[in-house]
Write a protein that holds these residues in place. Structure first.
Motif, PDB file in Angstrom:
ATOM      1  N   ASP A 260       0.862  -1.174   0.000  1.00 16.43           N
ATOM      2  CA  ASP A 260       0.000   0.000   0.000  1.00 16.43           C
ATOM      3  C   ASP A 260       0.905   1.232   0.000  1.00 16.43           C
ATOM      4  O   ASP A 260       1.692   1.435   0.925  1.00 16.43           O
ATOM      5  N   MET A 261       0.786   2.052  -1.057  1.00 11.72           N
ATOM      6  CA  MET A 261       1.675   3.202  -1.205  1.00 11.72           C
ATOM      7  C   MET A 261       1.528   4.236  -0.091  1.00 11.72           C
ATOM      8  O   MET A 261       2.395   5.099   0.085  1.00 11.72           O
ATOM      9  N   ARG A 262       0.445   4.154   0.677  1.00 11.43           N
ATOM     10  CA  ARG A 262       0.277   5.121   1.745  1.00 11.43           C
ATOM     11  C   ARG A 262       1.306   4.954   2.858  1.00 11.43           C
ATOM     12  O   ARG A 262       1.563   5.904   3.616  1.00 11.43           O
ATOM     13  N   VAL A 263       1.928   3.780   2.931  1.00 15.13           N
ATOM     14  CA  VAL A 263       2.962   3.583   3.957  1.00 15.13           C
ATOM     15  C   VAL A 263       4.208   4.414   3.645  1.00 15.13           C
ATOM     16  O   VAL A 263       4.645   5.227   4.477  1.00 15.13           O
ATOM     17  N   PRO A 264       4.852   4.256   2.467  1.00 15.57           N
ATOM     18  CA  PRO A 264       6.021   5.097   2.193  1.00 15.57           C
ATOM     19  C   PRO A 264       5.678   6.575   2.058  1.00 15.57           C
ATOM     20  O   PRO A 264       6.493   7.437   2.431  1.00 15.57           O
ATOM     21  N   ILE A 265       4.481   6.898   1.541  1.00 12.15           N
ATOM     22  CA  ILE A 265       4.097   8.305   1.435  1.00 12.15           C
ATOM     23  C   ILE A 265       3.970   8.923   2.818  1.00 12.15           C
ATOM     24  O   ILE A 265       4.438  10.040   3.069  1.00 12.15           O
ATOM     25  N   ALA A 266       3.342   8.198   3.743  1.00 13.58           N
ATOM     26  CA  ALA A 266       3.193   8.697   5.115  1.00 13.58           C
ATOM     27  C   ALA A 266       4.556   8.926   5.751  1.00 13.58           C
ATOM     28  O   ALA A 266       4.762   9.910   6.476  1.00 13.58           O
ATOM     29  N   HIS A 267       5.487   8.028   5.491  1.00 14.52           N
ATOM     30  CA  HIS A 267       6.829   8.190   6.059  1.00 14.52           C
ATOM     31  C   HIS A 267       7.479   9.459   5.535  1.00 14.52           C
ATOM     32  O   HIS A 267       8.088  10.230   6.301  1.00 14.52           O
ATOM     33  N   ALA A 268       7.349   9.724   4.232  1.00 16.40           N
ATOM     34  CA  ALA A 268       7.949  10.914   3.650  1.00 16.40           C
ATOM     35  C   ALA A 268       7.256  12.188   4.131  1.00 16.40           C
ATOM     36  O   ALA A 268       7.909  13.201   4.414  1.00 16.40           O
ATOM     37  N   LEU A 269       5.929  12.151   4.236  1.00  9.32           N
ATOM     38  CA  LEU A 269       5.192  13.334   4.666  1.00  9.32           C
ATOM     39  C   LEU A 269       5.551  13.744   6.093  1.00  9.32           C
ATOM     40  O   LEU A 269       5.687  14.934   6.399  1.00  9.32           O
ATOM     41  N   ALA A 270       5.675  12.765   6.968  1.00 14.15           N
ATOM     42  CA  ALA A 270       5.878  13.068   8.385  1.00 14.15           C
ATOM     43  C   ALA A 270       7.346  13.129   8.798  1.00 14.15           C
ATOM     44  O   ALA A 270       7.649  13.612   9.884  1.00 14.15           O
ATOM     45  N   TRP A 271       8.248  12.638   7.955  1.00 10.43           N
ATOM     46  CA  TRP A 271       9.658  12.561   8.318  1.00 10.43           C
ATOM     47  C   TRP A 271      10.162  13.885   8.878  1.00 10.43           C
ATOM     48  O   TRP A 271       9.835  14.946   8.361  1.00 10.43           O
ATOM     49  N   PRO A 272      10.906  13.832   9.993  1.00  9.81           N
ATOM     50  CA  PRO A 272      11.497  12.668  10.660  1.00  9.81           C
ATOM     51  C   PRO A 272      10.591  12.012  11.705  1.00  9.81           C
ATOM     52  O   PRO A 272      11.055  11.171  12.482  1.00  9.81           O
ATOM     53  N   GLU A 273       9.315  12.401  11.738  1.00 13.67           N
ATOM     54  CA  GLU A 273       8.362  11.760  12.643  1.00 13.67           C
ATOM     55  C   GLU A 273       7.600  10.681  11.877  1.00 13.67           C
ATOM     56  O   GLU A 273       7.934  10.345  10.749  1.00 13.67           O
ATOM     57  N   ARG A 274       6.557  10.142  12.497  1.00 18.34           N
ATOM     58  CA  ARG A 274       5.689   9.161  11.839  1.00 18.34           C
ATOM     59  C   ARG A 274       4.240   9.487  12.162  1.00 18.34           C
ATOM     60  O   ARG A 274       3.938  10.048  13.214  1.00 18.34           O
ATOM     61  N   ILE A 275       3.349   9.141  11.234  1.00 23.57           N
ATOM     62  CA  ILE A 275       1.918   9.323  11.460  1.00 23.57           C
ATOM     63  C   ILE A 275       1.211   7.994  11.230  1.00 23.57           C
ATOM     64  O   ILE A 275       1.712   7.110  10.536  1.00 23.57           O
ATOM     65  N   ALA A 276       0.038   7.869  11.821  1.00 23.88           N
ATOM     66  CA  ALA A 276      -0.757   6.650  11.652  1.00 23.88           C
ATOM     67  C   ALA A 276      -1.339   6.591  10.242  1.00 23.88           C
ATOM     68  O   ALA A 276      -1.623   7.619   9.624  1.00 23.88           O
ATOM     69  N   THR A 277      -1.511   5.386   9.724  1.00 25.03           N
ATOM     70  CA  THR A 277      -2.170   5.174   8.435  1.00 25.03           C
ATOM     71  C   THR A 277      -3.281   4.147   8.612  1.00 25.03           C
ATOM     72  O   THR A 277      -3.251   3.344   9.558  1.00 25.03           O
ATOM     73  N   PRO A 278      -4.249   4.117   7.688  1.00 26.25           N
ATOM     74  CA  PRO A 278      -5.353   3.165   7.811  1.00 26.25           C
ATOM     75  C   PRO A 278      -5.081   1.824   7.136  1.00 26.25           C
ATOM     76  O   PRO A 278      -6.001   1.018   6.965  1.00 26.25           O
ATOM     77  N   VAL A 279      -3.837   1.553   6.766  1.00 30.06           N
ATOM     78  CA  VAL A 279      -3.536   0.360   5.974  1.00 30.06           C
ATOM     79  C   VAL A 279      -3.688  -0.907   6.820  1.00 30.06           C
ATOM     80  O   VAL A 279      -3.589  -0.885   8.044  1.00 30.06           O
ATOM     81  N   GLU A 280      -3.905  -2.005   6.119  1.00 32.95           N
ATOM     82  CA  GLU A 280      -4.021  -3.304   6.784  1.00 32.95           C
ATOM     83  C   GLU A 280      -2.669  -3.698   7.375  1.00 32.95           C
ATOM     84  O   GLU A 280      -1.625  -3.565   6.728  1.00 32.95           O
ATOM     85  N   ARG A 281      -2.665  -4.196   8.602  1.00 29.95           N
ATOM     86  CA  ARG A 281      -1.417  -4.565   9.271  1.00 29.95           C
ATOM     87  C   ARG A 281      -0.953  -5.952   8.826  1.00 29.95           C
ATOM     88  O   ARG A 281      -1.759  -6.838   8.519  1.00 29.95           O
ATOM     89  N   LEU A 282       0.369  -6.120   8.816  1.00 29.31           N
ATOM     90  CA  LEU A 282       0.920  -7.419   8.453  1.00 29.31           C
ATOM     91  C   LEU A 282       0.654  -8.445   9.552  1.00 29.31           C
ATOM     92  O   LEU A 282       0.833  -8.167  10.731  1.00 29.31           O
ATOM     93  N   ASN A 283       0.254  -9.630   9.129  1.00 24.69           N
ATOM     94  CA  ASN A 283       0.091 -10.765  10.033  1.00 24.69           C
ATOM     95  C   ASN A 283       1.021 -11.853   9.528  1.00 24.69           C
ATOM     96  O   ASN A 283       0.656 -12.660   8.675  1.00 24.69           O
ATOM     97  N   LEU A 284       2.252 -11.855  10.032  1.00 25.59           N
ATOM     98  CA  LEU A 284       3.258 -12.762   9.502  1.00 25.59           C
ATOM     99  C   LEU A 284       2.910 -14.220   9.758  1.00 25.59           C
ATOM    100  O   LEU A 284       3.246 -15.107   8.960  1.00 25.59           O
ATOM    101  N   ALA A 285       2.236 -14.489  10.852  1.00 23.72           N
ATOM    102  CA  ALA A 285       1.835 -15.875  11.130  1.00 23.72           C
ATOM    103  C   ALA A 285       0.844 -16.363  10.083  1.00 23.72           C
ATOM    104  O   ALA A 285       0.896 -17.517   9.636  1.00 23.72           O
TER     105      ALA A 285
END
Length: 393
Positions: A260-285
């Protein structure tokens, strides 16, 4: 409040960016929005996000955009020069998401003005990377990559001096397991069906040929200042691991995230901080396993062509990019077969040998020469294909 200008607001990256802006109204203020031709959507977005300015690249659409925004107080302008002026408006961050060579001048203008750039425009670095990085160094602006792979590296890169190798991952595209023989009959509809990402037609075809990963290697070279020999590609069909950095001590740091492109976009927008996104979380199991394999450069020669262009330097990446754009467009118009995309690029690289560009005018000249040559090879391929079909018929 971080002030944002979004170049290419009506595209997929622009839409994802504005989605995050709308979810964080206390953090972001929109200065200017631009679009290529879609004046209706641009007007809607400018009003919805209370932009100060709206710029349409197509000057023929100026009157419609002006009429749509009359009475809103939003400044309206049109044309390439207006895009550059929008990029120079006082802002904290410019999101550069214009597709193609049209994104080069405004992106460079923002960097020269000392405005940090969240970069999604491949051509800016592939064609004029040394101009962009030099401008950023002079002005003190920061280049923040939005492409998922480069953003992944940006997040886990601790020290360039201690890096042994950087690896960009590739999904492998829709034809990862196809033979060359089977790929001979690939249709545009099949090529744009990416297995994990939702993207535009051109970049989807680039993913199918693996040219997209080759272009990203060139971008990584400019962004991270490593030698071509320190850059690699690994096919990872799940598209969950976006990039890896191997250090001299044997440690390997990887960045994982949903497709989901909103993850890297959110990182760039908020850098050097971070903001929450509505994306689905990874479930590695639930995912269970992650697969990796070497990229096959015999079945996908576009990747090898890009690597050779990077190693050769000068303006070879610019020629590569221009020829690929022409070839992909011809394929999407069903003028040439899928496998001929790499053929046209290879023939153009052999025919055009420009000098190292020192200005955007030099880049434009190399780009124009490459496109002209590629068009000739497309025509020859098309004529040859038609003659063969006529003879067999």
């Amino acid at each position: 409040m971080k002030r944002l200008t979004i170049l290419g607001a009506t595209g997929s990256v622009g839409a994802s960016t504005l989605d995050l802006v709308a979810r964080n109204p206390e953090r972001f203020e929109v200065v200017a929005l631009t679009a290529g031709r879609d004046w209706r959507r641009l007007a809607e977005l400018a009003v919805a996000h209370r932009a100060r300015a709206a710029v349409i690249a197509d000057e023929a659409a100026y009157a419609e955009l002006k009429a749509a925004l009359t009475g809103t107080g939003i400044a309206v302008s049109a044309g390439p020069a207006a895009l550059v002026e929008a990029a120079r408006m006082e802002a904290d961050l410019v999101v550069a998401a214009i597709v193609g060579a049209a994104g080069l001048p405004p992106t460079l203008a923002a960097l020269e003005a000392g405005i940090s750039v969240a970069l999604a425009n491949k051509e800016a670095l592939v064609c004029a990377g040394h101009l962009m990085t030099a401008a950023a160094a002079r002005s003190g602006a920061t280049l923040l990559p939005i492409d998922s792979e480069h953003n992944a590296i940006f997040q886990v890169l601790e020290s360039r001096e201690r890096v042994r190798r950087i690896v960009l991952t590739a999904s492998g595209g829709p034809f990862r397991c196809w033979s060359r023989e089977r790929m001979q009959g690939v249709t545009p509809a099949e090529a744009v069906k990416h297995p994990t990402w939702s993207m535009g037609a051109k970049i989807s075809v680039d993913s199918a040929t693996l040219m997209n990963k080759g272009l990203e290697l060139i971008e990584a070279w400019h962004l991270f200042g490593l030698s071509p020999e320190q850059l690699g590609v690994l096919v990872h069909p799940q598209s969950l691991v976006h990039g890896l950095v191997e250090y001299v001590d044997g440690s390997v740091l990887a960045q994982l995230g949903p497709a989901d492109m909103r993850v890297p976009i959110a990182h760039a927008l908020a850098w050097p901080e971070r903001i929450a996104t509505p994306v689905e979380r990874l479930n590695l199991a639930a995912i269970g396993r992650l697969e990796f394999e070497e990229a096959d450069r015999e079945r996908f020669p576009a990747l090898a062509l890009a690597e050779a262009a990077l190693a050769d330097g000068l303006c070879r990446p610019c020629v590569l990019n221009a020829a690929n754009e022409v070839a992909v467009a011809a394929f999407l118009e069903e003028k040439i077969p899928f496998l001929a995309i790499a053929d046209v690029v290879g023939e153009t690289l052999a025919a055009i040998r420009p000098r190292r560009p020192e200005t955007l005018a030099d880049v434009d000249a190399a780009d124009a020469a490459a496109r002209s040559s590629a068009q000739q090879f497309v025509y020859l391929n098309h004529v040859s294909r038609f003659a063969a079909q006529h003879a067999s018929g």
